[in-house]
Motif scaffolding. Structure first.
Motif, PDB file in Angstrom:
ATOM      1  N   SER A  61       3.987  20.629 -41.373  1.00 49.48           N
ATOM      2  CA  SER A  61       4.923  21.475 -40.650  1.00 49.48           C
ATOM      3  C   SER A  61       5.036  22.840 -41.315  1.00 49.48           C
ATOM      4  CB  SER A  61       6.295  20.806 -40.621  1.00 49.48           C
ATOM      5  OG  SER A  61       6.801  20.683 -41.944  1.00 49.48           O
ATOM      6  N   SER A  69       8.878  16.869 -35.411  1.00 47.55           N
ATOM      7  CA  SER A  69       8.246  15.799 -34.632  1.00 47.55           C
ATOM      8  C   SER A  69       6.776  16.148 -34.423  1.00 47.55           C
ATOM      9  CB  SER A  69       8.949  15.643 -33.270  1.00 47.55           C
ATOM     10  OG  SER A  69      10.279  15.229 -33.434  1.00 47.55           O
ATOM     11  N   SER A  71       3.332  14.908 -32.350  1.00 46.49           N
ATOM     12  CA  SER A  71       2.751  14.087 -31.287  1.00 46.49           C
ATOM     13  C   SER A  71       1.240  14.316 -31.253  1.00 46.49           C
ATOM     14  CB  SER A  71       3.370  14.449 -29.926  1.00 46.49           C
ATOM     15  OG  SER A  71       4.763  14.203 -29.926  1.00 46.49           O
ATOM     16  N   ASN A  88       3.336   9.127 -32.178  1.00 41.24           N
ATOM     17  CA  ASN A  88       4.383  10.140 -32.321  1.00 41.24           C
ATOM     18  C   ASN A  88       5.183   9.814 -33.582  1.00 41.24           C
ATOM     19  OD1 ASN A  88       5.986  12.407 -31.187  1.00 41.24           O
ATOM     20  ND2 ASN A  88       7.601  10.838 -31.236  1.00 41.24           N
ATOM     21  N   THR A  90       8.623  11.281 -35.873  1.00 43.98           N
ATOM     22  CA  THR A  90       9.759  12.200 -35.851  1.00 43.98           C
ATOM     23  C   THR A  90      10.454  12.197 -37.204  1.00 43.98           C
ATOM     24  OG1 THR A  90      11.232  10.452 -35.036  1.00 43.98           O
ATOM     25  CG2 THR A  90      10.134  11.838 -33.379  1.00 43.98           C
ATOM     26  N   THR A 108       0.995  18.272 -31.492  1.00 42.92           N
ATOM     27  CA  THR A 108       2.089  19.170 -31.120  1.00 42.92           C
ATOM     28  C   THR A 108       3.222  18.976 -32.118  1.00 42.92           C
ATOM     29  OG1 THR A 108       1.522  19.080 -28.769  1.00 42.92           O
ATOM     30  CG2 THR A 108       3.741  19.795 -29.338  1.00 42.92           C
ATOM     31  N   SER A 110       7.040  19.954 -33.081  1.00 46.59           N
ATOM     32  CA  SER A 110       8.270  20.482 -32.480  1.00 46.59           C
ATOM     33  C   SER A 110       9.450  20.222 -33.407  1.00 46.59           C
ATOM     34  CB  SER A 110       8.518  19.838 -31.115  1.00 46.59           C
ATOM     35  OG  SER A 110       8.651  18.429 -31.235  1.00 46.59           O
ATOM     36  N   PHE A 113      11.120  24.699 -32.347  1.00 43.00           N
ATOM     37  CA  PHE A 113      10.048  25.525 -31.794  1.00 43.00           C
ATOM     38  C   PHE A 113       8.858  24.620 -31.516  1.00 43.00           C
ATOM     39  CE2 PHE A 113       7.310  25.275 -35.441  1.00 43.00           C
ATOM     40  CZ  PHE A 113       8.192  25.060 -36.498  1.00 43.00           C
ATOM     41  N   ASP A 114       7.866  25.078 -30.816  1.00 45.35           N
ATOM     42  CA  ASP A 114       6.680  24.284 -30.492  1.00 45.35           C
ATOM     43  C   ASP A 114       5.435  24.972 -31.050  1.00 45.35           C
ATOM     44  OD1 ASP A 114       8.164  22.413 -29.133  1.00 45.35           O
ATOM     45  OD2 ASP A 114       7.981  23.479 -27.207  1.00 45.35           O
ATOM     46  N   THR A 115       4.604  24.182 -31.750  1.00 46.43           N
ATOM     47  CA  THR A 115       3.320  24.652 -32.248  1.00 46.43           C
ATOM     48  C   THR A 115       2.266  23.609 -31.916  1.00 46.43           C
ATOM     49  OG1 THR A 115       4.318  25.861 -34.072  1.00 46.43           O
ATOM     50  CG2 THR A 115       1.992  25.333 -34.287  1.00 46.43           C
ATOM     51  N   THR A 116       1.172  24.030 -31.343  1.00 43.28           N
ATOM     52  CA  THR A 116       0.090  23.105 -30.990  1.00 43.28           C
ATOM     53  C   THR A 116      -1.165  23.487 -31.768  1.00 43.28           C
ATOM     54  OG1 THR A 116       0.977  22.777 -28.774  1.00 43.28           O
ATOM     55  CG2 THR A 116      -1.357  22.232 -29.120  1.00 43.28           C
TER      56      THR A 116
END
Length: 409
Positions: A61, A69, A71, A88, A90, A108, A110, A113-116
Motif C-alpha cells: 500500500s 483493501s 482485491s 480479497n 482487508t 485494486t 482501496s 482512494f483507489d489504485t489499480t
C-alpha cells in the motif's frame, strides 16, 4: 487555505504511490500496449528450470500505511479482461498471492482512494548452450572456439487490456566467453565463435555462459595447450669488444633450438655457451624453436651494442699513493692490441708494455717507477709513444699518440 490545498494536491501522487513486485523473478520488462502507449505495466520473468516454477506477487500500500483493501484478479482469455477473481484482503498494509501460473494479474488497492496495478507473469527456460573447439584438430598459432547460444523460449505472450489482442515480448539472449586461468579471448561478449591468435601457453578451461531474460546456462571444455613461445634474455646488452654475452632460454615447449647470433655464428644447443662479439657494431640474436608437435616460433632480441674502439691519453699523473690519478693509464675501448713506451728527457726508457686479450685486460698502466723496479722516476716531463689496434681495424699509431706526460709527486 488555498496554499495548503495546493501542497496537498502536489503530494497526493507521492503518498499514493503503491508498489507491485514479484519476489523470485529474475528480471522485468515494460509492456507495450497499442491502445495505451503511455502505460508501462511490468512483465515479470521467472526461470522455470525445474518445470514446476510458480510465480509470486506482492502489492504494498502507499507509504505502507494501513489499513487498506486488496482485491486480486486474473486475466481471462475468454472474456479478454481481468474477470477471474482470486481473493480479497482487508485491513492490511500489503498483500501477497502465490502459486501463480503464467498470465496477467491485477490488484485494486482501496482505502480512502483507489489504485489499480497490473502486471504479467511469464516463465523462461534455461537457454541452449554449447562450447567446443571449432575444429577437432588443434592449430599451432591460434585457438578457434565454437559456441552455441539460443533461447529455449523465444518470446513471452501477454495481452493488450484495451483490445484483448495478444502481444509478445521477445526473449533476450546474451553470452560471455571466459577461461580459467584467464587467457586472451577477443570480443568475448560479441563474437559467439571467437578466434584468438594469442593462444594460451598453459592448459585452460574455456567457459561459455548464456543468459536470457529469466534463466542462464553454462558449458565448458578443457583445453590442453600445445602452443609454444620462444623467449630468452641476453646480458649484457652493451659494452666494449670483445663483448661476452650470456643468453638464458625462457621458452615454453621448445624441443629443437636454433640460435642465430647475428654475426654468422649459430648454435643448436638449448643453453649455448656465452657468445663473444669481437667486431664493434650492433647485433640482434634470433632464437627459433620447434616443439615436439612441429609448432614453430621465433623471437629476436633488442640490439646488442658493441662499442667502437677509442683511445684517449692523459697529460699528467701523480703517483703519490693517494689513490687518485696514481698511474699513467690510457682511457680506451674495444682495443685489440696496445703498446706503450715512456722515455725520460735524456732518452732513457723508463717503462714499456705491450699486450692483447687477457694481458691487455689486466694492464693497469705505469706506476711511476723506472722499468717496474722500486726506483721512483723523478718528477718532470716524460715522452711516450703509443701504438694500438682496435677490434674495428682502426690503427692508433699516428703523431696524435706521441706526446708528453707530466709526472708530479
Amino acid at each position: 487555505m488555498r496554499f495548503s490545498i495546493s501542497i496537498a494536491l502536489i503530494l497526493i501522487p507521492y503518498y499514493l504511490s503503491a508498489q507491485l513486485t514479484a519476489p523470485g523473478a529474475t528480471s522485468s520488462r515494460p509492456a507495450s500496449y497499442l491502445s495505451a502507449p503511455s502505460v508501462k505495466d511490468s512483465i515479470f520473468v521467472f526461470c522455470n528450470e525445474s518445470g514446476t516454477q510458480k510465480g509470486t506477487l506482492n502489492a504494498a500500500s502507499p507509504r505502507g500505511n494501513a489499513p487498506f483493501s486488496f482485491s486480486w484478479y486474473r486475466w481471462s482469455t475468454s472474456t479478454k479482461s481481468f474477470s477471474i477473481f482470486i481473493k480479497n484482503e482487508t485491513g492490511v498494509s500489503n498483500s501477497t498471492i502465490s502459486n501463480l501460473d503464467e498470465g496477467g494479474y491485477r490488484v485494486t488497492v482501496s482505502g480512502g482512494f483507489d489504485t489499480t496495478m497490473t502486471c504479467w507473469i511469464v516463465f523462461d527456460k534455461p537457454p541452449v548452450v554449447e562450447a567446443k573447439l571449432r575444429n577437432p584438430m588443434k592449430h599451432c598459432n591460434y585457438v578457434a572456439l565454437d559456441g552455441t547460444a539460443a533461447a529455449t523460449v523465444t518470446s513471452f505472450p501477454y495481452y493488450d487490456p484495451g483490445t484483448g489482442i495478444q502481444l509478445s515480448l521477445k526473449n533476450e539472449v546474451t553470452f560471455l566467453w571466459s577461461s580459467e586461468p584467464e587467457s586472451s579471448i577477443p570480443y568475448p561478449s560479441l563474437d559467439i565463435d571467437p578466434t584468438t591468435f594469442s593462444p594460451p601457453l598453459e592448459d585452460v578451461t574455456y567457459k561459455l555462459k548464456v543468459n536470457t531474460l529469466g534463466c542462464s546456462s553454462e558449458a565448458s571444455f578443457f583445453y590442453e595447450s600445445i602452443h609454444i613461445d620462444a623467449d630468452f634474455s641476453a646480458d649484457p646488452m652493451e659494452g666494449e669488444a670483445p663483448l661476452e654475452v650470456t643468453v638464458t632460454d625462457k621458452s615454453t615447449r621448445g624441443l629443437i633450438y636454433k640460435w642465430d647470433f647475428g654475426d654468422d655464428s649459430v648454435s643448436n644447443l638449448k643453453d649455448p655457451l656465452p657468445h663473444k662479439y669481437y667486431k664493434p657494431g650492433e647485433y640482434t640474436i634470433l632464437l627459433t624453436i620447434e616443439s615436439e608437435l612441429h609448432c614453430i616460433d621465433s623471437v629476436r632480441s633488442a640490439k646488442i651494442k658493441v662499442e667502437p674502439s677509442a683511445l684517449a691519453v692523459p697529460n699528467v699523473f701523480t703517483p703519490d699513493g693517494d689513490g687518485y690519478n696514481d698511474r699513467f693509464m690510457v682511457e680506451s675501448k674495444s682495443l685489440r692490441y696496445i703498446s706503450m713506451e715512456v722515455f725520460s728527457r735524456s732518452g732513457l726508457k723508463v717503462y714499456g708494455f705491450s699486450g692483447e686479450d687477457e694481458r691487455l685486460k689486466e694492464w693497469t698502466g705505469w706506476d711511476g717507477n723506472i722499468n717496474n723496479s722500486s726506483i721512483k722516476a723523478a718528477p718532470g716531463v716524460y715522452f711516450y709513444i703509443i701504438r694500438a689496434f682496435g677490434w674495428d681495424d682502426i690503427r692508433y699509431d699516428s703523431k696524435a699518440y706521441r706526446g708528453v706526460v707530466y709526472l708530479y709527486r
